[in-house]
Design an enzyme around this catalytic site. Structure first.
Site, PDB file in Angstrom:
ATOM      1  N   SER A 124      19.749  17.914  38.687  1.00 31.44           N
ATOM      2  CA  SER A 124      20.773  17.069  38.059  1.00 31.44           C
ATOM      3  C   SER A 124      22.142  17.398  38.613  1.00 31.44           C
ATOM      4  CB  SER A 124      20.782  17.309  36.540  1.00 31.44           C
ATOM      5  OG  SER A 124      21.945  16.732  35.960  1.00 31.44           O
ATOM      6  N   TYR A 148      22.000  23.807  29.830  1.00 31.09           N
ATOM      7  CA  TYR A 148      21.100  22.848  30.509  1.00 31.09           C
ATOM      8  C   TYR A 148      21.378  22.866  32.014  1.00 31.09           C
ATOM      9  CZ  TYR A 148      19.739  18.368  32.471  1.00 31.09           C
ATOM     10  OH  TYR A 148      19.240  17.382  33.289  1.00 31.09           O
ATOM     11  N   LYS A 152      18.970  24.184  35.398  1.00 39.75           N
ATOM     12  CA  LYS A 152      18.673  23.416  36.607  1.00 39.75           C
ATOM     13  C   LYS A 152      19.093  24.208  37.852  1.00 39.75           C
ATOM     14  CE  LYS A 152      16.967  19.558  34.893  1.00 39.75           C
ATOM     15  NZ  LYS A 152      15.554  19.140  35.142  1.00 39.75           N
TER      16      LYS A 152
HETATM   17  C1  WQD Z   1      29.495   9.026  30.485  1.00 41.61           C
HETATM   18  C2  WQD Z   1      30.936   8.672  30.213  1.00 41.61           C
HETATM   19  C3  WQD Z   1      31.927   9.966  28.454  1.00 41.61           C
HETATM   20  C4  WQD Z   1      29.352   8.332  25.263  1.00 41.61           C
HETATM   21  C5  WQD Z   1      25.051  12.773  31.131  1.00 41.61           C
HETATM   22  C6  WQD Z   1      24.398  13.993  30.668  1.00 41.61           C
HETATM   23  C7  WQD Z   1      23.847  14.804  31.769  1.00 41.61           C
HETATM   24  C8  WQD Z   1      23.219  14.003  32.888  1.00 41.61           C
HETATM   25  C9  WQD Z   1      23.971  12.733  33.222  1.00 41.61           C
HETATM   26  C10 WQD Z   1      20.873  14.559  33.020  1.00 41.61           C
HETATM   27  C11 WQD Z   1      31.821   9.881  29.965  1.00 41.61           C
HETATM   28  C12 WQD Z   1      31.833   8.490  28.053  1.00 41.61           C
HETATM   29  C13 WQD Z   1      29.940   8.598  26.490  1.00 41.61           C
HETATM   30  C14 WQD Z   1      30.134   7.700  24.253  1.00 41.61           C
HETATM   31  C15 WQD Z   1      32.000   7.628  25.768  1.00 41.61           C
HETATM   32  N1  WQD Z   1      21.870  13.714  32.555  1.00 41.61           N
HETATM   33  N2  WQD Z   1      31.232   8.241  26.737  1.00 41.61           N
HETATM   34  N3  WQD Z   1      31.423   7.365  24.547  1.00 41.61           N
HETATM   35  O1  WQD Z   1      28.219  13.108  30.153  1.00 41.61           O
HETATM   36  O2  WQD Z   1      28.416  11.947  32.413  1.00 41.61           O
HETATM   37  O3  WQD Z   1      26.284  13.038  31.737  1.00 41.61           O
HETATM   38  O4  WQD Z   1      24.239  12.059  32.019  1.00 41.61           O
HETATM   39  O5  WQD Z   1      20.931  15.387  33.836  1.00 41.61           O
HETATM   40  O6  WQD Z   1      22.832  15.567  31.146  1.00 41.61           O
HETATM   41  O7  WQD Z   1      25.388  14.764  30.041  1.00 41.61           O
HETATM   42  O8  WQD Z   1      27.037  10.904  30.618  1.00 41.61           O
HETATM   43  O9  WQD Z   1      26.721   8.864  29.329  1.00 41.61           O
HETATM   44  O10 WQD Z   1      27.276  11.009  28.076  1.00 41.61           O
HETATM   45  O11 WQD Z   1      29.054   9.909  29.455  1.00 41.61           O
HETATM   46  O12 WQD Z   1      33.194   7.309  25.990  1.00 41.61           O
HETATM   47  O13 WQD Z   1      29.674   7.433  23.110  1.00 41.61           O
HETATM   48  O14 WQD Z   1      31.000   7.887  29.016  1.00 41.61           O
HETATM   49  O15 WQD Z   1      33.147  10.550  28.038  1.00 41.61           O
HETATM   50  O16 WQD Z   1      33.097   9.612  30.522  1.00 41.61           O
HETATM   51  P1  WQD Z   1      27.603  12.296  31.218  1.00 41.61           P
HETATM   52  P2  WQD Z   1      27.464  10.170  29.280  1.00 41.61           P
END
Ligand code: WQD
Length: 338
Positions: A124, A148, A152
């Site tokens: 990841s 997590y 990885k």
């Molecule tokens: C994306 C953007 C948030 C939710 C995740 C996992 C990680 C990996 C990839 C496996 C950010 C914003 C989010 C919400 C928001 N998966 N957001 N409101 O954090 O980049 O990574 O996916 O390996 O494990 O953490 O993805 O979709 O949570 O956030 O504004 O309710 O959307 O701040 O900018 P992230 P995400």
């Protein structure tokens, strides 16, 4: 080839099982169903007319795993099984280290015993941690910021050390950025239990009325519209990336590492607008405080995977989104990376 897919009933695992079957391979799945259902495999069999040998046990059950390898001749293993929620890992580090590391060590031990030494590992982009620059390249230092991500990175190190034993292992680690979407068949997709942590499944639940509005975590980042930028890659592209990696494993005693992304970033507000445009649904939102641990901008350099595997994403355009019932919570979308 006969491919063993660990965690194959999960979101990315099931999409990869589907692409493997489409590519003409025989597939076996081992999954403890701790975070998924066998229903995804039943639907894939219905779609393809192809059988999937399903084995319901945990990889740490070494005797069962040994018996599985004794009774089958696997050519390659694709290892998806593992816990994957960043937030949960912060509160339950022991659970994450124990599960993700022990299951991998158990798998490698049995693979070694049976002379199966071709492995593709589901890594990841979280291994990078806050990047010094974007786009993120595979040679950048890893400094994950949560248990997590550490699991990885540790597993990548374990696999690298195994390769160094010069016993003929061929290993590829694939670092996904932000997988989203669902297979165009409508039959499988992401169906998170409880309130989704991730942006796109959360938006889809707002769109179908299951949740009333989205919280945008911060609009004061140093980005064009102030909201977080990520590299959203369609899950079918992630799955096809695994098939491409299987066709071009490194030579014996070597390990390869590739980013799986689109190479471009979209902001939260762009995702909201794209979703509204395609679905015709309003996506009410409020701007809330930044989420701890979030960073401003995160997207992949994809030149290495293109150069070495001759692979790049196909779904880079927004397609009409079909939002299914609350029960399925599936969306079919790519996002225009204009
Ligand atoms: C994306 C953007 C948030 C939710 C995740 C996992 C990680 C990996 C990839 C496996 C950010 C914003 C989010 C919400 C928001 N998966 N957001 N409101 O954090 O980049 O990574 O996916 O390996 O494990 O953490 O993805 O979709 O949570 O956030 O504004 O309710 O959307 O701040 O900018 P992230 P995400």
């Amino acid at each position: 080839m006969h491919v063993l897919v660990t965690g194959g009933s999960g979101y990315i695992g099931s999409h990869t099982v589907l692409e493997l079957l489409k590519d003409g391979h025989q597939v076996s799945v081992v999954d403890n169903l701790s975070n998924s259902s066998e229903e995804s495999l039943r639907r894939i069999t219905k779609m393809t007319g192809k059988k999937i040998a399903f084995h319901n046990f945990d990889l740490v059950e070494g005797d069962q795993l040994d018996k599985l390898f004794s009774n089958n001749s696997f050519d390659v293993v694709m290892h998806f099984a593992g816990f994957k929620a960043v937030g949960e890992s912060v509160y339950k580090p022991i659970k994450y280290y124990q599960n993700n590391l022990d299951s991998t060590l158990s798998l490698c031990q049995v693979m070694s015993k049976h002379g199966v030494k071709k492995l593709i590992f589901s890594s990841s982009a979280v291994v990078y941690g806050p990047p010094d620059r974007v786009p993120i390249t595979e040679d950048m230092l890893l400094h994950p910021t949560n248990p997590y991500g550490h699991t990885k990175a540790m597993i990548e190190q374990i696999l690298s050390d195994i390769v160094q034993t010069n016993q003929g292992w061929e290993i590829t680690a694939l670092r996904y950025f932000n997988p989203i979407g669902a297979d165009e068949s409508d039959m499988i997709g992401e169906d998170p239990t409880g309130i989704p942590n991730n942006l796109v499944p959360y938006i889809s639940q707002v769109a179908v009325g299951k949740l009333d509005k989205l919280k945008v975590f911060g609009n004061d980042y140093d980005t064009p519209d102030g909201t977080g930028i990520r590299d959203y890659i369609h899950v079918t592209d992630v799955a096809k990336g695994h098939v491409a990696a299987m066709h071009k494993l490194p030579r014996p005693n070597h390990m390869a590492i590739y980013n799986l992304g689109t190479g471009k970033g979209n902001s939260v507000l762009e995702v909201i607008e794209a979703f509204k445009k395609a679905s015709g649904k309003d996506i009410p939102y409020v701007v809330a405080a930044r989420r701890p641990g979030d960073i401003a901008e995160y997207f992949a350099s994809v030149s290495k995977v293109k150069d070495k595997l001759n692979w790049q994403v196909e779904k880079i355009f927004f397609r009409p989104v079909k939002i299914l019932g609350v029960g399925s919570q599936k969306i079919l979308m790519g996002i225009a990376n204009s």
